[in-house]
Design a protein around this motif. Structure first.
Motif, PDB file in Angstrom:
ATOM      1  N   ILE A  98       0.825  -1.217   0.000  1.00 30.47           N
ATOM      2  CA  ILE A  98       0.000   0.000   0.000  1.00 30.47           C
ATOM      3  C   ILE A  98       0.858   1.266   0.000  1.00 30.47           C
ATOM      4  O   ILE A  98       0.473   2.282  -0.578  1.00 30.47           O
ATOM      5  N   VAL A  99       2.043   1.212   0.594  1.00 28.77           N
ATOM      6  CA  VAL A  99       2.880   2.418   0.630  1.00 28.77           C
ATOM      7  C   VAL A  99       3.241   2.888  -0.773  1.00 28.77           C
ATOM      8  O   VAL A  99       3.431   4.078  -1.009  1.00 28.77           O
ATOM      9  N   LYS A 100       3.320   1.984  -1.736  1.00 32.11           N
ATOM     10  CA  LYS A 100       3.627   2.390  -3.114  1.00 32.11           C
ATOM     11  C   LYS A 100       2.577   3.355  -3.641  1.00 32.11           C
ATOM     12  O   LYS A 100       2.899   4.387  -4.234  1.00 32.11           O
ATOM     13  N   THR A 101       1.323   3.032  -3.425  1.00 24.84           N
ATOM     14  CA  THR A 101       0.230   3.894  -3.881  1.00 24.84           C
ATOM     15  C   THR A 101       0.215   5.199  -3.092  1.00 24.84           C
ATOM     16  O   THR A 101       0.082   6.280  -3.662  1.00 24.84           O
ATOM     17  N   TYR A 102       0.347   5.105  -1.778  1.00 24.91           N
ATOM     18  CA  TYR A 102       0.314   6.311  -0.927  1.00 24.91           C
ATOM     19  C   TYR A 102       1.445   7.268  -1.285  1.00 24.91           C
ATOM     20  O   TYR A 102       1.231   8.479  -1.371  1.00 24.91           O
ATOM     21  N   ALA A 103       2.654   6.744  -1.498  1.00 22.33           N
ATOM     22  CA  ALA A 103       3.796   7.610  -1.807  1.00 22.33           C
ATOM     23  C   ALA A 103       3.621   8.278  -3.166  1.00 22.33           C
ATOM     24  O   ALA A 103       3.851   9.483  -3.310  1.00 22.33           O
ATOM     25  N   ARG A 104       3.195   7.510  -4.172  1.00 17.67           N
ATOM     26  CA  ARG A 104       2.973   8.104  -5.506  1.00 17.67           C
ATOM     27  C   ARG A 104       1.903   9.181  -5.459  1.00 17.67           C
ATOM     28  O   ARG A 104       2.036  10.235  -6.082  1.00 17.67           O
ATOM     29  N   THR A 105       0.842   8.930  -4.726  1.00 20.27           N
ATOM     30  CA  THR A 105      -0.262   9.892  -4.637  1.00 20.27           C
ATOM     31  C   THR A 105       0.143  11.143  -3.855  1.00 20.27           C
ATOM     32  O   THR A 105      -0.180  12.258  -4.240  1.00 20.27           O
ATOM     33  N   THR A 106       0.861  10.951  -2.760  1.00 18.64           N
ATOM     34  CA  THR A 106       1.248  12.068  -1.900  1.00 18.64           C
ATOM     35  C   THR A 106       2.272  12.978  -2.574  1.00 18.64           C
ATOM     36  O   THR A 106       2.204  14.198  -2.449  1.00 18.64           O
ATOM     37  N   PHE A 107       3.216  12.395  -3.288  1.00 22.87           N
ATOM     38  CA  PHE A 107       4.316  13.170  -3.873  1.00 22.87           C
ATOM     39  C   PHE A 107       4.226  13.199  -5.397  1.00 22.87           C
ATOM     40  O   PHE A 107       5.216  13.011  -6.109  1.00 22.87           O
ATOM     41  N   ASP A 108       3.047  13.478  -5.919  1.00 24.79           N
ATOM     42  CA  ASP A 108       2.810  13.440  -7.367  1.00 24.79           C
ATOM     43  C   ASP A 108       3.114  14.750  -8.085  1.00 24.79           C
ATOM     44  O   ASP A 108       2.854  14.879  -9.265  1.00 24.79           O
ATOM     45  N   GLU A 109       3.715  15.716  -7.382  1.00 26.13           N
ATOM     46  CA  GLU A 109       3.977  17.019  -8.014  1.00 26.13           C
ATOM     47  C   GLU A 109       5.117  16.978  -9.028  1.00 26.13           C
ATOM     48  O   GLU A 109       5.278  17.901  -9.818  1.00 26.13           O
ATOM     49  N   GLU A 110       5.901  15.930  -9.009  1.00 26.94           N
ATOM     50  CA  GLU A 110       7.015  15.784  -9.948  1.00 26.94           C
ATOM     51  C   GLU A 110       6.846  14.504 -10.756  1.00 26.94           C
ATOM     52  O   GLU A 110       6.165  13.575 -10.339  1.00 26.94           O
ATOM     53  N   ASP A 111       7.511  14.463 -11.904  1.00 29.57           N
ATOM     54  CA  ASP A 111       7.550  13.247 -12.712  1.00 29.57           C
ATOM     55  C   ASP A 111       8.820  12.497 -12.325  1.00 29.57           C
ATOM     56  O   ASP A 111       9.864  12.623 -12.964  1.00 29.57           O
ATOM     57  N   TRP A 112       8.756  11.757 -11.226  1.00 31.20           N
ATOM     58  CA  TRP A 112       9.929  11.117 -10.653  1.00 31.20           C
ATOM     59  C   TRP A 112      10.465   9.999 -11.548  1.00 31.20           C
ATOM     60  O   TRP A 112       9.713   9.199 -12.064  1.00 31.20           O
ATOM     61  N   ASP A 113      11.787   9.955 -11.680  1.00 30.97           N
ATOM     62  CA  ASP A 113      12.447   8.846 -12.360  1.00 30.97           C
ATOM     63  C   ASP A 113      12.453   7.618 -11.454  1.00 30.97           C
ATOM     64  O   ASP A 113      12.260   6.499 -11.909  1.00 30.97           O
ATOM     65  N   ARG A 114      12.668   7.839 -10.166  1.00 37.33           N
ATOM     66  CA  ARG A 114      12.726   6.742  -9.201  1.00 37.33           C
ATOM     67  C   ARG A 114      12.220   7.239  -7.859  1.00 37.33           C
ATOM     68  O   ARG A 114      12.498   8.364  -7.461  1.00 37.33           O
ATOM     69  N   MET A 115      11.492   6.370  -7.163  1.00 35.39           N
ATOM     70  CA  MET A 115      11.003   6.687  -5.825  1.00 35.39           C
ATOM     71  C   MET A 115      11.087   5.419  -4.989  1.00 35.39           C
ATOM     72  O   MET A 115      10.722   4.343  -5.466  1.00 35.39           O
ATOM     73  N   ILE A 116      11.589   5.550  -3.759  1.00 37.23           N
ATOM     74  CA  ILE A 116      11.642   4.412  -2.854  1.00 37.23           C
ATOM     75  C   ILE A 116      11.051   4.810  -1.505  1.00 37.23           C
ATOM     76  O   ILE A 116      11.055   5.988  -1.141  1.00 37.23           O
ATOM     77  N   ALA A 117      10.544   3.830  -0.786  1.00 35.05           N
ATOM     78  CA  ALA A 117      10.025   4.046   0.557  1.00 35.05           C
ATOM     79  C   ALA A 117      10.706   3.061   1.491  1.00 35.05           C
ATOM     80  O   ALA A 117      10.801   1.868   1.185  1.00 35.05           O
ATOM     81  N   VAL A 118      11.187   3.571   2.608  1.00 35.82           N
ATOM     82  CA  VAL A 118      11.910   2.762   3.577  1.00 35.82           C
ATOM     83  C   VAL A 118      11.160   2.815   4.904  1.00 35.82           C
ATOM     84  O   VAL A 118      10.857   3.907   5.386  1.00 35.82           O
ATOM     85  N   PRO A 119      10.855   1.654   5.490  1.00 35.89           N
ATOM     86  CA  PRO A 119      10.214   1.696   6.804  1.00 35.89           C
ATOM     87  C   PRO A 119      11.116   2.453   7.787  1.00 35.89           C
ATOM     88  O   PRO A 119      12.324   2.189   7.864  1.00 35.89           O
ATOM     89  N   ARG A 120      10.546   3.413   8.494  1.00 36.45           N
ATOM     90  CA  ARG A 120      11.334   4.218   9.427  1.00 36.45           C
ATOM     91  C   ARG A 120      12.067   3.326  10.439  1.00 36.45           C
ATOM     92  O   ARG A 120      13.206   3.598  10.805  1.00 36.45           O
ATOM     93  N   ALA A 121      11.437   2.257  10.870  1.00 30.75           N
ATOM     94  CA  ALA A 121      12.052   1.363  11.855  1.00 30.75           C
ATOM     95  C   ALA A 121      13.299   0.666  11.317  1.00 30.75           C
ATOM     96  O   ALA A 121      14.111   0.159  12.079  1.00 30.75           O
ATOM     97  N   GLU A 122      13.475   0.645   9.992  1.00 31.21           N
ATOM     98  CA  GLU A 122      14.630  -0.015   9.379  1.00 31.21           C
ATOM     99  C   GLU A 122      15.813   0.923   9.168  1.00 31.21           C
ATOM    100  O   GLU A 122      16.886   0.491   8.748  1.00 31.21           O
ATOM    101  N   ILE A 123      15.630   2.205   9.433  1.00 29.78           N
ATOM    102  CA  ILE A 123      16.715   3.171   9.248  1.00 29.78           C
ATOM    103  C   ILE A 123      17.732   2.985  10.362  1.00 29.78           C
ATOM    104  O   ILE A 123      17.377   2.889  11.536  1.00 29.78           O
TER     105      ILE A 123
END
Length: 70
Positions: free
Chosen positions: A28-53
């Protein structure tokens, strides 16, 4: 779960932190991230669980709460 989102506009550029999103799982984070940050035509986007940082360096203030292990 909270995810930190990183993206870049052009191939070869460094990924930059663009923000964070809350999502129930990795799918689900894939959809949420694309929708939330759709102001740019991103070449690449990744999401990292905060707990894994992994913190490498830094000083926390004494009044800061401990990091969650979720």
């Amino acid at each position: 779960m909270k995810y930190e989102v990183f993206a870049r506009i052009r191939p070869g550029e460094e990924l930059i932190h663009v923000g964070n999103v809350d999502a129930p799982d990795d799918k689900i984070v894939k959809t949420y991230a694309r929708t939330t940050f759709d102001e740019e035509d991103w070449d690449r986007m990744i999401a990292v669980p905060r707990a894994e940082i992994v913190e490498v360096a830094g000083k926390q203030k004494a009044e800061s709460p401990p990091r969650s292990t979720q």
